[in-house]
Design a protein around this motif. Structure first.
Motif, mmCIF file in Angstrom:
data_model
loop_
_atom_site.group_PDB
_atom_site.id
_atom_site.type_symbol
_atom_site.label_atom_id
_atom_site.label_comp_id
_atom_site.label_asym_id
_atom_site.label_seq_id
_atom_site.Cartn_x
_atom_site.Cartn_y
_atom_site.Cartn_z
ATOM 1 N N GLN A 1 48.178 18.797 36.611
ATOM 2 C CA GLN A 1 48.534 17.962 35.459
ATOM 3 C C GLN A 1 50.049 17.754 35.387
ATOM 4 O OE1 GLN A 1 46.540 20.288 32.453
ATOM 5 N NE2 GLN A 1 44.822 18.843 32.335
ATOM 6 N N ALA A 2 50.817 18.801 35.670
ATOM 7 C CA ALA A 2 52.277 18.673 35.671
ATOM 8 C C ALA A 2 52.723 17.718 36.777
ATOM 9 C CB ALA A 2 52.928 20.039 35.857
ATOM 10 N N GLU A 3 52.066 17.780 37.916
ATOM 11 C CA GLU A 3 52.417 16.882 39.014
ATOM 12 C C GLU A 3 52.096 15.436 38.666
ATOM 13 O OE1 GLU A 3 51.752 16.557 43.832
ATOM 14 O OE2 GLU A 3 51.116 18.351 42.774
ATOM 15 N N VAL A 4 50.995 15.207 37.965
ATOM 16 C CA VAL A 4 50.643 13.852 37.527
ATOM 17 C C VAL A 4 51.701 13.320 36.567
ATOM 18 C CG1 VAL A 4 48.979 12.523 36.145
ATOM 19 C CG2 VAL A 4 48.175 14.056 37.938
ATOM 20 N N VAL A 5 52.138 14.151 35.632
ATOM 21 C CA VAL A 5 53.186 13.738 34.689
ATOM 22 C C VAL A 5 54.465 13.410 35.451
ATOM 23 C CG1 VAL A 5 54.690 14.565 32.831
ATOM 24 C CG2 VAL A 5 52.225 14.976 32.716
ATOM 25 N N GLN A 6 54.818 14.240 36.404
ATOM 26 C CA GLN A 6 56.022 14.024 37.210
ATOM 27 C C GLN A 6 55.914 12.708 37.985
ATOM 28 O OE1 GLN A 6 56.653 16.920 40.322
ATOM 29 N NE2 GLN A 6 58.867 16.837 40.029
ATOM 30 N N LEU A 7 54.761 12.441 38.556
ATOM 31 C CA LEU A 7 54.556 11.192 39.283
ATOM 32 C C LEU A 7 54.663 9.983 38.362
ATOM 33 C CD1 LEU A 7 51.614 12.219 41.636
ATOM 34 C CD2 LEU A 7 53.977 11.732 42.308
ATOM 35 N N ARG A 8 54.114 10.083 37.176
ATOM 36 C CA ARG A 8 54.204 8.978 36.208
ATOM 37 C C ARG A 8 55.653 8.715 35.811
ATOM 38 N NH1 ARG A 8 49.192 10.279 32.101
ATOM 39 N NH2 ARG A 8 47.540 9.620 33.518
ATOM 40 N N LEU A 9 56.405 9.792 35.590
ATOM 41 C CA LEU A 9 57.812 9.630 35.222
ATOM 42 C C LEU A 9 58.597 8.975 36.352
ATOM 43 C CD1 LEU A 9 58.535 12.990 33.376
ATOM 44 C CD2 LEU A 9 58.494 10.694 32.384
ATOM 45 N N ARG A 10 58.384 9.432 37.573
ATOM 46 C CA ARG A 10 59.089 8.845 38.722
ATOM 47 C C ARG A 10 58.688 7.398 38.932
ATOM 48 N NH1 ARG A 10 59.273 13.710 43.182
ATOM 49 N NH2 ARG A 10 60.610 15.061 41.948
ATOM 50 N N GLN A 11 57.412 7.099 38.727
ATOM 51 C CA GLN A 11 56.959 5.720 38.891
ATOM 52 C C GLN A 11 57.606 4.821 37.844
ATOM 53 O OE1 GLN A 11 52.840 4.969 38.117
ATOM 54 N NE2 GLN A 11 52.832 3.106 39.350
ATOM 55 N N SER A 12 57.636 5.266 36.601
ATOM 56 C CA SER A 12 58.239 4.438 35.551
ATOM 57 C C SER A 12 59.744 4.310 35.753
ATOM 58 C CB SER A 12 57.918 4.997 34.165
ATOM 59 O OG SER A 12 58.548 6.241 33.979
ATOM 60 N N THR A 13 60.394 5.350 36.283
ATOM 61 C CA THR A 13 61.831 5.290 36.569
ATOM 62 C C THR A 13 62.106 4.294 37.686
ATOM 63 O OG1 THR A 13 62.086 7.580 35.907
ATOM 64 C CG2 THR A 13 63.847 6.654 37.247
ATOM 65 N N CYS A 14 61.293 4.296 38.736
ATOM 66 C CA CYS A 14 61.481 3.360 39.839
ATOM 67 C C CYS A 14 61.253 1.934 39.398
ATOM 68 C CB CYS A 14 60.545 3.694 40.992
ATOM 69 S SG CYS A 14 60.999 5.205 41.851
ATOM 70 N N ILE A 15 60.304 1.706 38.525
ATOM 71 C CA ILE A 15 60.020 0.351 38.050
ATOM 72 C C ILE A 15 61.172 -0.153 37.183
ATOM 73 C CG2 ILE A 15 58.509 -0.984 36.519
ATOM 74 C CD1 ILE A 15 56.187 0.720 37.582
ATOM 75 N N THR A 16 61.672 0.679 36.292
ATOM 76 C CA THR A 16 62.747 0.222 35.398
ATOM 77 C C THR A 16 64.082 0.103 36.119
ATOM 78 O OG1 THR A 16 63.172 2.490 34.690
ATOM 79 C CG2 THR A 16 61.675 1.180 33.332
ATOM 80 N N ASN A 17 64.305 0.806 37.221
ATOM 81 C CA ASN A 17 65.564 0.747 37.951
ATOM 82 C C ASN A 17 65.576 -0.264 39.083
ATOM 83 O OD1 ASN A 17 66.642 2.720 36.357
ATOM 84 N ND2 ASN A 17 66.148 4.386 37.765
ATOM 85 N N SER A 18 64.463 -0.924 39.351
ATOM 86 C CA SER A 18 64.431 -1.887 40.450
ATOM 87 C C SER A 18 64.997 -3.223 39.987
ATOM 88 C CB SER A 18 63.009 -2.051 40.954
ATOM 89 O OG SER A 18 62.207 -2.594 39.935
ATOM 90 N N PRO A 19 65.532 -4.022 40.925
ATOM 91 C CA PRO A 19 66.096 -5.321 40.545
ATOM 92 C C PRO A 19 65.011 -6.240 40.013
ATOM 93 C CG PRO A 19 66.330 -4.916 42.921
ATOM 94 C CD PRO A 19 65.647 -3.744 42.315
ATOM 95 N N PRO A 20 65.317 -6.997 38.943
ATOM 96 C CA PRO A 20 64.314 -7.890 38.360
ATOM 97 C C PRO A 20 63.975 -9.017 39.330
ATOM 98 C CG PRO A 20 66.422 -8.162 37.242
ATOM 99 C CD PRO A 20 66.585 -7.050 38.219
ATOM 100 N N ASN A 21 62.702 -9.459 39.263
ATOM 101 C CA ASN A 21 62.200 -10.595 40.037
ATOM 102 C C ASN A 21 62.429 -10.437 41.536
ATOM 103 O OD1 ASN A 21 61.395 -11.822 37.647
ATOM 104 N ND2 ASN A 21 63.399 -12.763 37.368
#
Length: 161
Positions: A108-128
């Motif tokens: 469960q902790a690993e799933v949370v960590q993966l979700r956080l990293r995924q959301s961080t990568c999405i918000t930090n990527s260049p738009p469009n």
């Protein structure tokens, strides 16, 4: 001559093992049928016939079946594990539960960590940018490579619930 049990012609397993006559008032007959000799053998080995007889006679008839089931279960456990009996089996199962709970918490902790990293990568990527972002994670208990397509990532939930 009326034998053990109401309609049977052979002595119950207890009387057969003890090599005695099985009367119509035999306390063992309802609980240790002739076709299950191993059932009484272990109970006799662990508790002794005299003690089992006393325990059964002290109980009301409606509770004797449950008492015999408990004695059979404990006797079988004592034959497998003479020191701890049922407690050994319970302890082993409790240890398995503890290990599984720990593994579940780690997953469960690993799933949370993966979700956080995924959301961080999405918000930090260049738009469009139009190209999917590859997110690589350190390998743990459950290794996953996630491909995230930014074009629809904000319209659909990240994880199905």
């Amino acid at each position: 001559m009326k034998e053990c049990g109401k309609n049977s012609s052979s002595p119950c397993a207890a009387c057969k093992l003890l090599r005695r006559r099985c009367g119509h008032d035999c306390v063992f007959a309802p609980y240790f049928p002739a076709d299950e000799p191993h059932k009484f053998a272990n109970v006799h080995k662990v508790f002794g016939a005299s003690n089992v007889s006393k325990m059964l006679q002290e109980l009301p008839e409606q509770k004797r079946g449950d008492a015999v089931s408990s004695m059979v279960y404990e006797a079988n456990a004592r034959v497998r594990d003479p020191v701890y009996g049922c407690v050994g089996a319970i302890s082993s199962l409790q240890q398995q539960i503890d290990v599984l709970r720990t593994q579940l918490a780690m997953a469960q902790a690993e799933v949370v960590q993966l979700r956080l990293r995924q959301s961080t990568c999405i918000t930090n990527s260049p738009p469009n940018s139009g190209s999917p972002v590859m997110v690589s994670q350190p390998k743990g208990y459950f290794h996953m490579d996630l491909d995230v397509d930014q074009s629809n990532s904000f319209n659909e939930p990240m994880w199905p619930y």
